[in-house]
Write a protein that holds these residues in place. Structure first.
Motif, mmCIF file in Angstrom:
data_model
loop_
_atom_site.group_PDB
_atom_site.id
_atom_site.type_symbol
_atom_site.label_atom_id
_atom_site.label_comp_id
_atom_site.label_asym_id
_atom_site.label_seq_id
_atom_site.Cartn_x
_atom_site.Cartn_y
_atom_site.Cartn_z
ATOM 1 N N THR A 49 0.570 -1.173 0.017
ATOM 2 C CA THR A 49 0.007 -0.086 0.003
ATOM 3 C C THR A 49 0.761 1.307 0.104
ATOM 4 O OG1 THR A 49 0.149 -0.333 2.317
ATOM 5 C CG2 THR A 49 -2.077 -1.178 1.183
ATOM 6 N N VAL A 50 2.048 1.319 0.513
ATOM 7 C CA VAL A 50 2.925 2.438 0.686
ATOM 8 C C VAL A 50 3.998 2.468 -0.131
ATOM 9 C CG1 VAL A 50 1.982 3.167 2.924
ATOM 10 C CG2 VAL A 50 4.022 1.719 2.678
ATOM 11 N N ASP A 51 4.649 3.562 -0.464
ATOM 12 C CA ASP A 51 5.844 3.721 -1.197
ATOM 13 C C ASP A 51 6.885 3.157 -0.315
ATOM 14 O OD1 ASP A 51 8.056 4.559 -2.440
ATOM 15 O OD2 ASP A 51 7.601 6.642 -2.562
ATOM 16 N N VAL A 52 7.456 1.838 -0.465
ATOM 17 C CA VAL A 52 8.340 1.127 0.306
ATOM 18 C C VAL A 52 9.878 2.115 0.439
ATOM 19 C CG1 VAL A 52 7.583 -0.976 0.368
ATOM 20 C CG2 VAL A 52 9.048 -0.245 -1.499
ATOM 21 N N PRO B 245 9.160 8.769 0.381
ATOM 22 C CA PRO B 245 8.853 9.925 -0.949
ATOM 23 C C PRO B 245 10.381 10.547 -1.197
ATOM 24 C CG PRO B 245 7.932 10.571 1.128
ATOM 25 C CD PRO B 245 8.486 8.990 1.547
ATOM 26 N N ASP B 246 11.180 10.494 -0.191
ATOM 27 C CA ASP B 246 12.525 11.072 -0.561
ATOM 28 C C ASP B 246 13.662 10.160 -0.468
ATOM 29 O OD1 ASP B 246 12.181 10.563 2.514
ATOM 30 O OD2 ASP B 246 13.164 12.380 2.932
ATOM 31 N N SER B 247 13.413 9.048 -1.283
ATOM 32 C CA SER B 247 14.336 8.163 -1.134
ATOM 33 C C SER B 247 15.555 8.327 -1.764
ATOM 34 C CB SER B 247 13.722 6.924 -2.343
ATOM 35 O OG SER B 247 14.691 6.029 -2.801
ATOM 36 N N MET B 248 16.754 7.883 -1.080
ATOM 37 C CA MET B 248 17.949 8.095 -1.564
ATOM 38 C C MET B 248 18.220 7.348 -3.059
ATOM 39 S SD MET B 248 20.215 8.090 1.745
ATOM 40 C CE MET B 248 21.831 8.748 1.045
ATOM 41 N N LEU B 249 17.874 6.042 -2.826
ATOM 42 C CA LEU B 249 18.095 5.339 -4.147
ATOM 43 C C LEU B 249 17.516 5.757 -5.377
ATOM 44 C CD1 LEU B 249 19.282 2.858 -5.228
ATOM 45 C CD2 LEU B 249 17.393 1.415 -4.208
ATOM 46 N N ARG B 250 16.270 6.335 -5.204
ATOM 47 C CA ARG B 250 15.655 6.829 -6.403
ATOM 48 C C ARG B 250 16.211 8.139 -6.885
ATOM 49 N NH1 ARG B 250 10.118 7.407 -4.564
ATOM 50 N NH2 ARG B 250 9.998 5.329 -4.564
ATOM 51 N N ARG B 251 16.842 8.730 -6.129
ATOM 52 C CA ARG B 251 17.603 10.022 -6.346
ATOM 53 C C ARG B 251 18.792 9.774 -7.262
ATOM 54 N NH1 ARG B 251 18.606 12.710 -1.443
ATOM 55 N NH2 ARG B 251 21.096 12.124 -1.757
ATOM 56 N N PHE B 252 19.560 8.581 -6.678
ATOM 57 C CA PHE B 252 20.828 8.118 -7.339
ATOM 58 C C PHE B 252 20.607 7.449 -8.608
ATOM 59 C CE2 PHE B 252 22.781 8.144 -3.082
ATOM 60 C CZ PHE B 252 23.838 9.271 -3.158
ATOM 61 N N VAL B 253 19.701 6.778 -8.606
ATOM 62 C CA VAL B 253 19.304 6.012 -9.928
ATOM 63 C C VAL B 253 19.146 7.065 -11.169
ATOM 64 C CG1 VAL B 253 17.968 4.573 -11.126
ATOM 65 C CG2 VAL B 253 18.569 3.922 -8.859
ATOM 66 N N THR C 260 15.022 -0.706 -13.378
ATOM 67 C CA THR C 260 15.231 -0.140 -12.178
ATOM 68 C C THR C 260 14.352 0.898 -11.899
ATOM 69 O OG1 THR C 260 17.546 -0.163 -12.937
ATOM 70 C CG2 THR C 260 16.887 0.698 -10.755
ATOM 71 N N GLN C 261 13.882 1.794 -12.702
ATOM 72 C CA GLN C 261 12.731 2.841 -12.284
ATOM 73 C C GLN C 261 11.409 2.107 -12.378
ATOM 74 O OE1 GLN C 261 13.429 5.002 -15.965
ATOM 75 N NE2 GLN C 261 14.926 6.589 -14.841
ATOM 76 N N ARG C 262 11.126 1.224 -12.830
ATOM 77 C CA ARG C 262 9.816 0.474 -12.692
ATOM 78 C C ARG C 262 9.767 -0.110 -11.094
ATOM 79 N NH1 ARG C 262 8.906 -2.879 -18.056
ATOM 80 N NH2 ARG C 262 8.368 -1.104 -19.195
ATOM 81 N N ILE C 263 11.036 -0.801 -10.539
ATOM 82 C CA ILE C 263 11.026 -1.248 -9.414
ATOM 83 C C ILE C 263 11.011 -0.247 -8.391
ATOM 84 C CG2 ILE C 263 12.401 -2.897 -7.818
ATOM 85 C CD1 ILE C 263 13.540 -4.476 -10.181
ATOM 86 N N LEU C 264 11.497 0.997 -8.660
ATOM 87 C CA LEU C 264 11.485 1.995 -7.745
ATOM 88 C C LEU C 264 10.106 3.014 -7.810
ATOM 89 C CD1 LEU C 264 15.285 3.287 -7.967
ATOM 90 C CD2 LEU C 264 14.125 2.040 -6.094
ATOM 91 N N ASP C 265 9.330 2.417 -8.782
ATOM 92 C CA ASP C 265 8.057 3.255 -8.735
ATOM 93 C C ASP C 265 7.363 3.030 -7.552
ATOM 94 O OD1 ASP C 265 6.511 4.037 -11.476
ATOM 95 O OD2 ASP C 265 5.190 3.584 -9.677
ATOM 96 N N THR C 266 6.359 4.219 -7.284
ATOM 97 C CA THR C 266 5.745 4.439 -5.999
ATOM 98 C C THR C 266 4.233 3.405 -6.128
ATOM 99 O OG1 THR C 266 4.596 6.285 -7.115
ATOM 100 C CG2 THR C 266 6.556 6.667 -5.469
ATOM 101 N N ASP C 267 3.805 3.100 -7.293
ATOM 102 C CA ASP C 267 2.593 2.192 -7.449
ATOM 103 C C ASP C 267 3.006 0.873 -7.179
ATOM 104 O OD1 ASP C 267 0.707 0.702 -7.939
ATOM 105 O OD2 ASP C 267 0.136 2.024 -9.929
ATOM 106 N N HIS C 268 2.716 0.070 -6.169
ATOM 107 C CA HIS C 268 3.079 -1.309 -6.211
ATOM 108 C C HIS C 268 2.783 -2.188 -7.358
ATOM 109 C CE1 HIS C 268 -1.215 -1.547 -4.845
ATOM 110 N NE2 HIS C 268 -1.020 -2.774 -5.065
ATOM 111 N N ARG C 269 1.853 -1.629 -8.121
ATOM 112 C CA ARG C 269 1.305 -2.732 -9.036
ATOM 113 C C ARG C 269 2.411 -2.844 -9.977
ATOM 114 N NH1 ARG C 269 -4.338 0.076 -9.700
ATOM 115 N NH2 ARG C 269 -2.744 1.643 -9.306
ATOM 116 N N VAL C 270 2.920 -1.445 -10.329
ATOM 117 C CA VAL C 270 4.173 -1.612 -11.485
ATOM 118 C C VAL C 270 5.263 -2.214 -10.738
ATOM 119 C CG1 VAL C 270 5.846 0.340 -12.408
ATOM 120 C CG2 VAL C 270 3.437 0.924 -12.045
ATOM 121 N N ARG C 271 5.793 -1.883 -9.427
ATOM 122 C CA ARG C 271 6.766 -2.900 -8.838
ATOM 123 C C ARG C 271 6.736 -4.167 -8.895
ATOM 124 N NH1 ARG C 271 6.160 0.848 -4.268
ATOM 125 N NH2 ARG C 271 5.139 -1.015 -3.149
#
Lengths: 471, 245
Positions: A9-12, A15-23, A70-81
């Protein structure tokens, strides 16, 4: 924030994920290149790469797929992940076997997969360090936790990575010291890939320009990567320590770090670079649009000013080129099952197929492979040489190819109206509706589609659209 | 500055008479096409230096495919050669080149590539826009626009002349003010049918390969001397090239 299961249900990653920023940071390219070398030194991963991966022959396509994935796995939507991790797992489940020396490999091996994540984490930390950006302890711990979450999304758990950062470093050093080997894949990456990396799509029509640039950039990229690797690893693998290489490496990382801090963030976004290198897959926005347009114009000018090649070489693609660019996906000089599997993988990735369609596609490719083996493998060595293919591919019944074309048509024809319209066509080829396929109609029937696919795959007819898909 | 102020904004040329020019000299028809190249370059330069912003040339119609295969083949080669030869000069003179039509699979792929390159190369130029109608048919463009309207699901009551025009290829092209058809022939030949609705036509007797800058100036002079009314009996002046929309 250590989570061992994918939260639905949540963005695992927060919202300010470091990994997302680096990728999304272009300098992460350094980290990925470095991590890939460390991964390739793992015996299982190294063997799997050599036997199956298309990264030597199609590194740009591979880079784009990795980025999207990688961007899909880091997506905020759990269905995309979830969809992406399931797809990746299906893809990896098909990669296993035994190499020529009888060693087993399996892309689903949990220890090897943990090592991939470990190298990415450590390379990200090193990237920050070398570019003059220090991560304090809380930041390091948070980044580590995010990488563990990433592994948990793929594996279902992150047990194979040490639970804390304190335990991570001994684990990492131990693998470097005792587990890694001087594999063929390491040498292929450092000396073949960097030296022979094919032109990115932007420069495909300018082999001379690309070769000149690569003659300088290839050794530089190799030197930068080697100089950034851990000392014990370089010693074990006997990598050269060139004078000035460390200064060059520090300079490159520092420049990248400064660019990240000083330039507008959209300029150093990784997708900006990818779209610059590969205009076909770029959207029409972003700060590089002007640069890209100007580069396109320069390329057009160059093509118009160079003497026109003779008619024959323009109209027909040489058999060697077709074999190297389309059929031999792994670049080992032969056509074998891993090449066909790589094509299936690329199409499945491109169209984001669900499990059932993916299975149909692989089955169709398997049928084609059986047909090829039966009719063409005259040497009986389990693979088809270019000569064997050229000698009799055209005379084959090609039932396997018809099956593949059928599946391809079904999965592309989303609205099931037995015709491929402009949107469906673009989804498959990511290019405008191909003018010589359309004639007067604005859709594409099953028989025409199958016919076109067959003549392309038997090397009889050139097709720009299929080139963008498979080469 | 009278010439500039009364200049047509958009001039179009139907380049007729290549075959007759060759026949008069007992040469094969293709020699006429070859000789046409010099006229094309001369007119582009003359129009540009006269200050004309839009120039359209009718190079090859959809009906021209009916000509003998050998002639079509040579014509395609000549066009390709001309593009490659003149691309740098056109670019440095600030001419934006576009090709109208271009949908037949019989156009050789290398030519398609070169045309795409020329279009890309010159896309930012604004000194003059040169539209080459190649494999063009005016009716086909109208049919395509209708299709495009239907695909875009535009409600019938919203289909006006203006919305329709937006669905034509290169919809930013203004209406043609002056059409020059060389060789004395007086037909429309399916050329830019929508855009020539209010155009003035002149039919100089000279064959296209002999058509030069001086002939163009004469045509522009003839245009200036005409009174454009756009169907209105009260107004009888204004040859400014600006048609009321």
């Amino acid at each position: 924030m250590i989570q061992t299961t994918a939260d639905k249900t949540v963005d695992v990653f927060g919202p300010d994920s470091m990994l997302r920023r680096f990728v999304n940071d272009a300098r992460w390219g350094f980290a990925v290149a470095r991590a890939t070398v460390l991964e390739a030194a793992h015996p299982q991963i190294g063997t799997a790469l050599i036997e199956n991966s298309t990264f030597v022959t199609h590194p740009w396509r591979r880079l784009r797929n990795t980025l999207v994935s990688t961007q899909r796995i880091l997506d905020t939507d759990h269905r995309v992940r979830n969809r992406e991790t399931a797809r990746l797992n299906r893809l990896h489940a098909r990669i296993s076997g035994t190499d020529s020396q009888g060693r087993h490999y399996n892309a689903m091996d949990a220890e090897a997969r943990a090592w991939v994540i470990a190298t990415l984490f450590e390379s990200t930390v090193t990237m920050c360090r070398l570019s003059g950006q220090s991560l304090d302890r809380p930041a390091l711990e948070r980044l580590y936790a995010e990488f563990r979450t990433f592994l948990a999304l793929l594996e279902g758990n992150s047990d194979r990575l040490p639970p804390t950062l304190r335990e991570f470093w001994p684990y990492y050093d131990d693998v470097i010291e005792h587990r890694l080997e001087n594999t063929e894949a390491v040498h292929v990456i450092l000396y073949r890939l960097f030296a022979n990396v094919p032109a990115p799509p932007l420069l495909r029509n300018h082999p001379a320009v690309w070769a000149a640039g690569r003659a300088v950039a290839g050794p530089v990229a190799a030197a930068i990567t080697i100089a950034s690797l851990p000392e014990p690893f370089c010693r074990r693998v006997a990598l050269p320590d060139l004078p000035g290489a460390r200064a060059l490496m520090h300079g490159a990382y520092l420049t990248a770090g400064l660019a990240t801090r000083l330039l507008p963030s959209s300029w150093v976004h990784v997708s900006t670079f990818v779209s610059l290198l590969d205009p076909d897959h770029a959207d029409d926005s972003g700060p590089w649009q002007t640069v890209r347009r100007k580069a396109g114009q320069a390329a057009a000018m160059l093509r118009l000013m160079t003497p026109a090649p003779d008619k024959v070489s323009q109209a027909t693609r040489s058999a060697d080129q077709f074999f190297a660019e389309v059929l031999d996906q792994t670049g080992d000089g032969y056509l074998a099952w891993p090449d066909l599997a790589a094509m299936a993988r690329e199409i499945a990735t491109r169209l984001d197929l669900d499990e059932q369609d993916e299975e149909r596609l692989y089955t169709a490719y398997a049928a084609w492979w059986r047909e090829l083996q039966t009719h063409l493998d005259t040497g009986g060595d389990g693979r088809v040489t270019r000569q064997e293919y050229a000698a009799s591919a055209v005379s084959l019944p090609s039932l396997g190819l018809v099956k593949i074309a059928d599946v391809l048509f079904d999965v592309t024809d989303l609205d099931d109206d037995q015709a491929i319209d402009v949107q469906e066509y673009q989804r498959l080829f990511r290019t405008a509706f191909h003018r010589d396929l359309t004639g007067r109609a604005d859709s594409y029937s099953r028989s025409a589609f199958v016919r076109e696919f067959l003549s392309f795959m038997s090397g009889q007819q050139h097709s720009t659209a299929y080139n963008t898909l498979l080469s | 500055m009278e010439i500039i102020s009364r200049l047509p904004r958009h001039v179009a040329c139907v380049m007729d008479g290549n075959g007759r020019w060759a026949a008069q000299r007992s040469l094969p028809r293709t020699a006429g096409h070859e000789a046409a190249e010099a006229a094309v370059i001369d007119i582009i330069e003359a129009a540009r230096s006269a200050g004309i912003k839009w120039l359209s040339l009718y190079a090859f119609s959809t009906e021209n495919w009916r000509r003998p295969a050998g002639e079509v083949d040579i014509l395609m080669r000549l066009v390709r050669r001309a593009i490659r030869k003149h691309a740098p000069a056109l670019h440095t003179r600030g001419v934006r080149c576009r090709f109208l039509g271009m949908s037949d699979p019989r156009i050789p792929p290398p030519l398609v590539r070169d045309i795409a390159d020329l279009t890309t190369l010159t896309s930012d130029n604004r000194q003059m826009t040169l539209t080459v109608a190649f494999d063009h048919g005016g009716r086909r463009d109208i049919v395509e626009a209708a299709r495009s309207l239907i695909h875009a699901a535009v409600p019938a009551e919203q289909v006006t002349e203006a919305t329709f025009a937006r669905h034509l290829p290169y919809s930013d092209t203004p209406d043609v003010d002056l059409v020059i058809r060389t060789s004395g022939e007086q037909r429309i030949s399916n050329f830019m049918l929508w855009q020539v609705a209010y155009a003035e036509w002149v039919f100089p007797p000279v064959l296209w390969p002999d058509f030069r800058a001086t002939h163009l100036w004469e045509c522009l002079e003839a245009y200036r001397s005409r009174q454009r009314r756009f169907g209105d009996v009260r107004q009888s002046t204004a040859t400014t090239g600006e048609a009321p929309r």
